[in-house]
Design a protein around this motif. Structure first.
Motif, mmCIF file in Angstrom:
data_model
loop_
_atom_site.group_PDB
_atom_site.id
_atom_site.type_symbol
_atom_site.label_atom_id
_atom_site.label_comp_id
_atom_site.label_asym_id
_atom_site.label_seq_id
_atom_site.Cartn_x
_atom_site.Cartn_y
_atom_site.Cartn_z
ATOM 1 N N ARG A 1 1.436 -7.755 1.622
ATOM 2 C CA ARG A 1 0.822 -6.960 2.691
ATOM 3 C C ARG A 1 1.148 -7.569 4.052
ATOM 4 O O ARG A 1 1.561 -6.834 4.972
ATOM 5 C CB ARG A 1 -0.690 -6.868 2.493
ATOM 6 C CG ARG A 1 -1.323 -5.888 3.463
ATOM 7 C CD ARG A 1 -2.831 -5.792 3.300
ATOM 8 N NE ARG A 1 -3.221 -5.104 2.080
ATOM 9 C CZ ARG A 1 -3.957 -5.668 1.110
ATOM 10 N NH1 ARG A 1 -4.364 -6.929 1.214
ATOM 11 N NH2 ARG A 1 -4.274 -4.976 0.033
ATOM 12 N N ALA A 2 1.030 -8.857 4.146
ATOM 13 C CA ALA A 2 1.322 -9.531 5.419
ATOM 14 C C ALA A 2 2.776 -9.296 5.812
ATOM 15 O O ALA A 2 3.099 -8.977 6.965
ATOM 16 C CB ALA A 2 1.030 -11.021 5.289
ATOM 17 N N GLN A 3 3.649 -9.410 4.799
ATOM 18 C CA GLN A 3 5.071 -9.196 5.083
ATOM 19 C C GLN A 3 5.322 -7.755 5.510
ATOM 20 O O GLN A 3 6.042 -7.490 6.474
ATOM 21 C CB GLN A 3 5.897 -9.476 3.823
ATOM 22 C CG GLN A 3 6.154 -10.943 3.587
ATOM 23 C CD GLN A 3 7.020 -11.143 2.355
ATOM 24 O OE1 GLN A 3 7.326 -10.199 1.634
ATOM 25 N NE2 GLN A 3 7.401 -12.373 2.115
ATOM 26 N N LEU A 4 4.703 -6.832 4.763
ATOM 27 C CA LEU A 4 4.947 -5.413 5.047
ATOM 28 C C LEU A 4 4.467 -5.000 6.430
ATOM 29 O O LEU A 4 5.071 -4.141 7.068
ATOM 30 C CB LEU A 4 4.282 -4.537 3.988
ATOM 31 C CG LEU A 4 5.163 -4.241 2.766
ATOM 32 C CD1 LEU A 4 4.454 -3.319 1.803
ATOM 33 C CD2 LEU A 4 6.478 -3.606 3.193
ATOM 34 N N ILE A 5 3.360 -5.647 6.880
ATOM 35 C CA ILE A 5 2.861 -5.309 8.227
ATOM 36 C C ILE A 5 3.940 -5.646 9.256
ATOM 37 O O ILE A 5 4.283 -4.838 10.121
ATOM 38 C CB ILE A 5 1.544 -6.055 8.530
ATOM 39 C CG1 ILE A 5 0.425 -5.436 7.690
ATOM 40 C CG2 ILE A 5 1.193 -5.989 10.008
ATOM 41 C CD1 ILE A 5 -0.880 -6.201 7.734
ATOM 42 N N VAL A 6 4.528 -6.826 9.106
ATOM 43 C CA VAL A 6 5.579 -7.241 10.048
ATOM 44 C C VAL A 6 6.794 -6.326 9.907
ATOM 45 O O VAL A 6 7.336 -5.815 10.904
ATOM 46 C CB VAL A 6 5.972 -8.714 9.790
ATOM 47 C CG1 VAL A 6 7.078 -9.141 10.732
ATOM 48 C CG2 VAL A 6 4.752 -9.606 9.959
ATOM 49 N N ILE A 7 7.190 -6.092 8.635
ATOM 50 C CA ILE A 7 8.375 -5.242 8.407
ATOM 51 C C ILE A 7 8.150 -3.847 8.980
ATOM 52 O O ILE A 7 9.010 -3.278 9.638
ATOM 53 C CB ILE A 7 8.671 -5.148 6.888
ATOM 54 C CG1 ILE A 7 9.182 -6.502 6.395
ATOM 55 C CG2 ILE A 7 9.692 -4.055 6.595
ATOM 56 C CD1 ILE A 7 9.386 -6.576 4.897
ATOM 57 N N THR A 8 6.936 -3.305 8.749
ATOM 58 C CA THR A 8 6.624 -1.967 9.256
ATOM 59 C C THR A 8 6.753 -1.923 10.778
ATOM 60 O O THR A 8 7.378 -1.013 11.331
ATOM 61 C CB THR A 8 5.184 -1.567 8.859
ATOM 62 O OG1 THR A 8 5.083 -1.661 7.446
ATOM 63 C CG2 THR A 8 4.844 -0.173 9.308
ATOM 64 N N ALA A 9 6.189 -2.917 11.428
ATOM 65 C CA ALA A 9 6.236 -2.942 12.895
ATOM 66 C C ALA A 9 7.694 -3.006 13.370
ATOM 67 O O ALA A 9 8.110 -2.218 14.233
ATOM 68 C CB ALA A 9 5.449 -4.125 13.420
ATOM 69 N N ILE A 10 8.465 -3.936 12.762
ATOM 70 C CA ILE A 10 9.865 -4.088 13.195
ATOM 71 C C ILE A 10 10.648 -2.797 12.939
ATOM 72 O O ILE A 10 11.361 -2.293 13.812
ATOM 73 C CB ILE A 10 10.547 -5.261 12.450
ATOM 74 C CG1 ILE A 10 9.890 -6.579 12.872
ATOM 75 C CG2 ILE A 10 12.043 -5.295 12.730
ATOM 76 C CD1 ILE A 10 10.372 -7.786 12.089
#
Ligand code: ADP
Length: 484
Positions: free
Chosen positions: A177-186
């Protein structure tokens, strides 16, 4: 484009979230349970009661534990076991193993292949069964799944129990989830920027073109469609629109010239007619045949102007159909020249006609007469001091070639192309007061094009011009067959 691009990226991200976060637990447990079921099925395939090898192989392959019990009335005695996972509840939690075993036996007896999940209560060394698929509530706790099946072998009944440890995925999901939040934003920011750049590069030329097209529709022909674009289709569109604009502007200019020319040409004879009529009415003695003749001549000129303009609009508008007949073109030319008898007699013109033999063609006689008439008229108008016009007919290789030759000033090279244009008149070197309308050669050209005939002009400055055209000769043989 912007919306679609960003939408696509958002959809991809949503899929990632659904599969990696929301459904991860379910998918993991689905895979594990299936593995467990398959392993139990494989173990139950043993028919001779010797489970040791098979059980160990299956357990090692899938990293699960398993035990086989012989059922004897209310007792169960262990006949084989594979203990791979050190923490498995099947072999470790002695306190609850009897009740677990009992539950697995009853389940297998009732359902055939029985699956049950257990939650391990840390520290207490106990497990409790979970019913249904509420395992999602226990993502952070270690769970275990067991599968049981009863197998008959000879007179014996065996209970196969397989156990697999479920790793808690709560921590994994948190990391993802933490990774996906960053990936989603980028991804969203990048997609928005890329989509914006692409969309503006693609659409900005289109937007400017549509603005220009609107101006063009309002009658501004000085528009320019951009041809600088990263996309070849847009470039091509720009070039095509520029071409269309330039053609439209030419058409517009031609139309304006046409109206100006026609009004001018109509006004001149009308002025003459009204002037002469008033003079004849008002001034005694002016009512002479000569003056009446001027009125008659001008009326004829008016009428020929109107019929020429009509002819040309029919010819170029594509409404003109040819009425093909077979006729002797030599006779036709002879007759046409005959009409100039008065001119020849009174003004000293000579119109010679030379031909080897009579030739027959299949064509629209009225149109070909118009062609010959216009060419001879022009030759008479523009011929030299000797007032000589020659019409020559030659026949070779199935073609009848008609040439109309004058001895005038000739036509400069740069004007040779333009003389066929509608309303083109040089007008600087006529020998006679010119009765032309500037439509003659345009009518000639369109008539000959309709016939698919070759035609042209060659001219030498100071020596004269030769206007020519060629038609297929209708052979006598065909002529005879047809007439039979
Ligand atoms: P018009 O003769 O009424 O002016 P045409 O269409 O018949 O119109 O001819 C167009 C122009 O071509 C003429 O104005 C003239 O400049 C040129 N032309 C046509 N025939 C000849 C010719 N035989 N010799 C020289 N110029 C010619």
């Amino acid at each position: 484009m912007f919306t679609y691009f960003v939408g696509f990226v958002a959809f991809t991200i949503a899929l990632l979230w659904i599969f990696q976060i929301v459904l991860l637990g379910d998918i993991y447990s689905f895979i594990k349970i299936n593995e467990l079921k398959d392993s139990t099925e494989s173990a139950s395939a043993v028919k001779d009661g010797n489970f040791d090898d098979v059980l160990f192989e299956i357990a090692q392959k899938n990293n699960i534990c398993g035990s086989v019990y012989r059922i004897d009335g209310a007792d169960a005695s262990l006949v084989s076991q594979a203990h791979i996972e050190t923490n498995c509840i099947l072999h470790n939690i002695a306190a609850s193993s009897d009740s677990i075993l009992n539950m697995m036996y009853k389940g297998a007896a009732a359902e055939g292949t029985f699956i049950e999940k257990f939650i391990i209560l840390e520290g207490q060394g106990t497990v409790i069964p979970l019913s249904g698929d509420n395992s999602r509530d226990h993502d952070d706790q270690a769970t275990s799944v067991m599968c049981s099946k009863l197998v008959k072998s000879g007179a014996d009944t065996y209970l196969i129990v397989m156990n697999c440890e479920m790793v808690p995925i709560g921590a994994t999901v948190d990391t993802l989830r933490a990774q996906l939040i960053v990936i989603t934003a980028i991804l969203l920011v990048t997609a928005a920027v890329v989509a914006f750049v692409l969309a503006s590069r693609f659409s900005s030329p289109l937007v400017s073109m549509s603005k220009e097209a609107r101006r063009l529709a309002e009658g501004n022909y000085d528009v320019h469609f951009t041809e600088s674009s990263a996309f070849s289709e847009t470039k091509e569109l720009g070039a095509t629109l520029n071409y269309a604009a330039s053609e439209l502007s030419k058409l517009d200019k031609m139309q304006k010239e046409l109206v100006a020319n026609i009004s001018h040409d109509l006004r001149t004879p009308l002025t003459m007619i009204s002037g002469y009529s008033e003079m004849m009415r008002d001034i005694p003695g002016e009512n002479t045949p000569e003056n009446a003749q001027v009125i008659i001549d001008e009326t004829k000129r008016l009428s020929s102007l109107v019929s020429d303009a009509l002819d040309l609009s029919r010819l170029t508008g594509g409404t003109q159909k040819l009425e093909l007949t077979r006729f002797d073109i030599t006779d036709m030319i002879n007759d046409t020249i005959g009409r100039y008898a008065r001119l020849i007699e009174h003004e000293g013109y000579t119109v010679d006609f030379s031909f080897d033999r009579h030739a027959v063609v299949t064509a629209d006689e009225t149109r070909i007469l118009q062609v010959v008439y216009n060419l001879i008229n022009n030759a008479i108008n523009y011929t030299g001091e000797d007032k000589l016009v020659t019409v020559r007919q030659t026949v070779s290789e199935g073609k009848v070639r008609i040439e109309v030759i004058d001895t005038g000033e000739g036509i400069p090279d740069d004007k040779l192309e333009r003389i066929w244009d509608r309303y083109y008149r040089s007008g600087d070197y006529h020998k006679r007061p010119v009765v032309g309308t500037g439509l003659g050669l345009s009518i000639v050209k369109n008539c000959l094009i309709l016939h698919g005939a070759h035609f042209g002009v060659s001219s030498t400055l100071g020596k004269g011009s030769v206007f020519w055209f060629e038609l297929d000769e209708q052979s006598e043989a065909i002529d005879n067959i047809d007439s039979e």
